[in-house]
Scaffold this active site. Structure first.
Site, PDB file in Angstrom:
ATOM      1  N   GLY A  39       0.815  -1.215   0.000  1.00  0.00           N
ATOM      2  CA  GLY A  39       0.000   0.000   0.000  1.00  0.00           C
ATOM      3  C   GLY A  39       0.839   1.250   0.000  1.00  0.00           C
ATOM      4  CB  ILE A  41       3.756   6.897   1.455  1.00  0.00           C
ATOM      5  CG1 ILE A  41       5.256   6.674   1.750  1.00  0.00           C
ATOM      6  CG2 ILE A  41       3.270   8.171   2.134  1.00  0.00           C
ATOM      7  CD1 ILE A  41       5.578   6.574   3.224  1.00  0.00           C
ATOM      8  N   GLY A 182       4.992  25.113   5.140  1.00  0.00           N
ATOM      9  CA  GLY A 182       4.578  24.619   3.827  1.00  0.00           C
ATOM     10  C   GLY A 182       3.077  24.534   3.745  1.00  0.00           C
ATOM     11  N   GLY A 184       1.154  23.499   1.046  1.00  0.00           N
ATOM     12  CA  GLY A 184       0.607  22.659  -0.005  1.00  0.00           C
ATOM     13  C   GLY A 184      -0.506  21.811   0.576  1.00  0.00           C
ATOM     14  CB  ILE A 186       1.046  17.432   3.140  1.00  0.00           C
ATOM     15  CG1 ILE A 186       1.027  16.244   2.176  1.00  0.00           C
ATOM     16  CG2 ILE A 186       1.455  16.963   4.538  1.00  0.00           C
ATOM     17  CD1 ILE A 186       2.396  15.622   1.932  1.00  0.00           C
ATOM     18  CD  GLU A 205       3.778  28.176   0.465  1.00  0.00           C
ATOM     19  OE1 GLU A 205       4.571  28.321  -0.480  1.00  0.00           O
ATOM     20  OE2 GLU A 205       3.574  27.074   1.030  1.00  0.00           O
ATOM     21  CB  ALA A 270       4.002  20.270   5.315  1.00  0.00           C
ATOM     22  CG  ASP A 313       4.701   9.857  -5.417  1.00  0.00           C
ATOM     23  OD1 ASP A 313       3.911  10.128  -6.340  1.00  0.00           O
ATOM     24  OD2 ASP A 313       4.368   9.863  -4.214  1.00  0.00           O
ATOM     25  CG  HIS A 446     -33.200  20.522  -8.543  1.00  0.00           C
ATOM     26  ND1 HIS A 446     -32.382  21.555  -8.138  1.00  0.00           N
ATOM     27  CD2 HIS A 446     -34.370  20.667  -7.863  1.00  0.00           C
ATOM     28  CE1 HIS A 446     -33.034  22.306  -7.271  1.00  0.00           C
ATOM     29  NE2 HIS A 446     -34.251  21.795  -7.084  1.00  0.00           N
TER      30      HIS A 446
END
Length: 467
Positions: A39, A41, A182, A184, A186, A205, A270, A313, A446
């Site tokens: 699985g 990360i 950070g 982003g 995460i 940031e 992060a 990644d 709707h």
């Protein structure tokens, strides 16, 4: 156990295990090698357990702040932080076991250990003490080793006071104060989670907006929502250093050339991720790297070494589980000789699961203009949605960007309840080359939140009914 395979997969995350299963389906004798639970990360320390934590926060937040609106009262509303963490780990363990079952069901050989490329066709297996315990050979190898949190010397992670997202998911107790470096996906997800539970949160940031890759209007809307929650946001800020001082962490931040010192119980690093490329024998084989990621041919995912491929990644952005899984299937089917349309990296949805949720695909308004497009922009607020009223989720909007000349849907940006579910309609629409007119003429049920997509398209063309 057999030692000769058609395909060997290094890494059992959403890229690796998907590659292994698809390979087995196509008749390849396949092995997947990973020293940890399958699985990766995503299932163990990312996508799934964080969504469990966020769901806990959503429920608590709704009852606490909207209970009266719904006619629900709860005297002395409390939560058990340890049970919240335990639930998250239990869900993660269950899904990882499900993946192990899928691997077994598809007759993929599973090796628990650390795989290292010894040659073009040979992989040595090491145990957790770095002792070589086995060797296998494979006609083709797929590297799917994922990524890890990026670290820099000025923010020395000790996993106790200065932590990564992994430690943030299993803290033994709720911190009173948390600085998130950070903003982003995460960073803002953990900022939301801990803020809801009562932690005083500060987000730092370096860019001018939080979620800097998103459309600026979306970033500003989230910042406004976070400010209402009491989350302090410092943008355009450079972290000079973070250092542990007794039971506190001191963070020195430079904003507009002036230094400011902040203190906190915990600091969450992060700032991003980087490819897991060390220790797998890549350099010894001459596998080409680029910015700490493996360089591949994006039509086949083959590296510069014949028969060795890489996906997910470890080959760089976008660092998304769903991208890794699609690259896995594309790569394996290519090895089989099946002809596939290349993955359209311009039509990959990105999602952030704080509240309000954020989801986007394609160009931002600013990017579209930079590329020379004349645009039509539609924006429909959830304040004008009957369904949003009914469920008490009126924050946010749907924003669609069209090419004025041909009506092509260039981009979509959603902030609000269920944004991460709503984005799928947009991705499919772009895949099928839908235009503004075709979206307007498509009948939407709707009352639904998805009507806001139709209304946003209509607003771009001056045809909106409910705004």
């Amino acid at each position: 156990m057999p030692n000769q395979f058609n395909i060997a997969v290094l890494g059992g995350g959403p890229g690796g295990y998907v590659a292994a299963i698809r390979a087995a389906q196509l008749g390849f004798k396949t092995v997947v090698i990973d020293k940890d639970n399958l699985g990766g990360i995503c299932l163990n320390w990312g996508c799934i357990p964080t969504k469990s934590l966020l769901r806990n926060a959503e429920i608590y937040d709704t009852v606490k702040n909207q209970g009266n609106d719904f006619g629900i009262s709860a005297k002395e509303l409390t939560f058990d932080f340890k049970r919240i963490i335990k639930r998250s780990r239990k869900i993660s363990d269950r899904i990882s076991k499900n993946v192990e079952m899928l691997i077994k069901k598809n007759k993929v050989v599973r090796i628990r250990g650390f795989g290292r490329l010894a040659s073009q066709n040979k992989i040595d297996i090491y145990d957790d003490k770095n002792k070589k315990v086995n060797s296998i050979s494979a006609d083709n190898t797929i590297i799917a080793t994922g990524a890890k949190p990026k670290s820099i010397p000025s923010i020395p992670v000790d996993k106790k006071m200065i932590i990564t997202s992994t430690e943030a998911m299993i803290l033994p107790e709720l911190p009173k104060e948390l600085i998130v470096i950070g903003a982003g996906a995460i960073g803002v997800e953990f900022a939301y989670f801990y803020s809801v539970l009562g932690t005083k949160v500060t987000v730092i940031e370096v860019m001018e907006n939080i979620l800097p890759i998103e459309d600026k209007e979306v970033s500003k809307e989230l910042e406004k929502s976070f400010n209402k929650r009491g989350i302090k946001i410092i943008t355009g800020a450079n972290v000079q250093k973070a250092e542990v001082k007794g039971k506190k962490v001191k963070v020195t931040v430079s904003v507009n050339g002036k230094n400011e010192e902040l203190t906190s119980d915990k600091v969450l690093n992060a700032i991003g991720v980087t490819g897991n490329v060390e220790g797998f024998g890549l350099e010894e084989l001459g596998i080409e790297l680029y910015k700490n990621h493996i360089k591949v041919d994006k039509s086949t995912y083959e590296t510069n070494v014949k028969g060795i491929y890489a996906i997910g990644d470890v080959i760089g952005p976008p660092w998304l589980a769903h991208v890794a899984s699609h690259e896995a299937i594309h790569c394996v089917e290519g090895i089989k000789g099946l002809k596939n349309k290349p993955i359209d990296y311009e039509n990959i949805p990105g999602c952030t699961y704080c509240q309000p949720q954020i989801a986007s695909v394609g160009l931002t308004e600013e990017k579209a203009k930079d590329l020379g497009y004349k645009t039509k922009v539609g924006k429909f607020p959830f304040m004008a949605s009957g369904k949003a009223f009914a469920i008490g989720e009126r924050e946010g909007f749907v924003k669609l960007i069209f090419d004025e000349k041909y009506g092509e849907l260039l981009g979509a940006h959603i902030i609000g309840s269920e944004a991460t579910e709503l984005i799928a309609e947009i991705v499919l629409a772009r895949e099928l080359e839908a235009t503004g007119e075709s979206i307007i003429k498509t009948v939407h049920a709707h009352p639904t939140l998805s009507e806001s997509i139709m209304e946003s398209a209509a607003q771009a063309y001056g045809e909106a009914i409910h705004i």
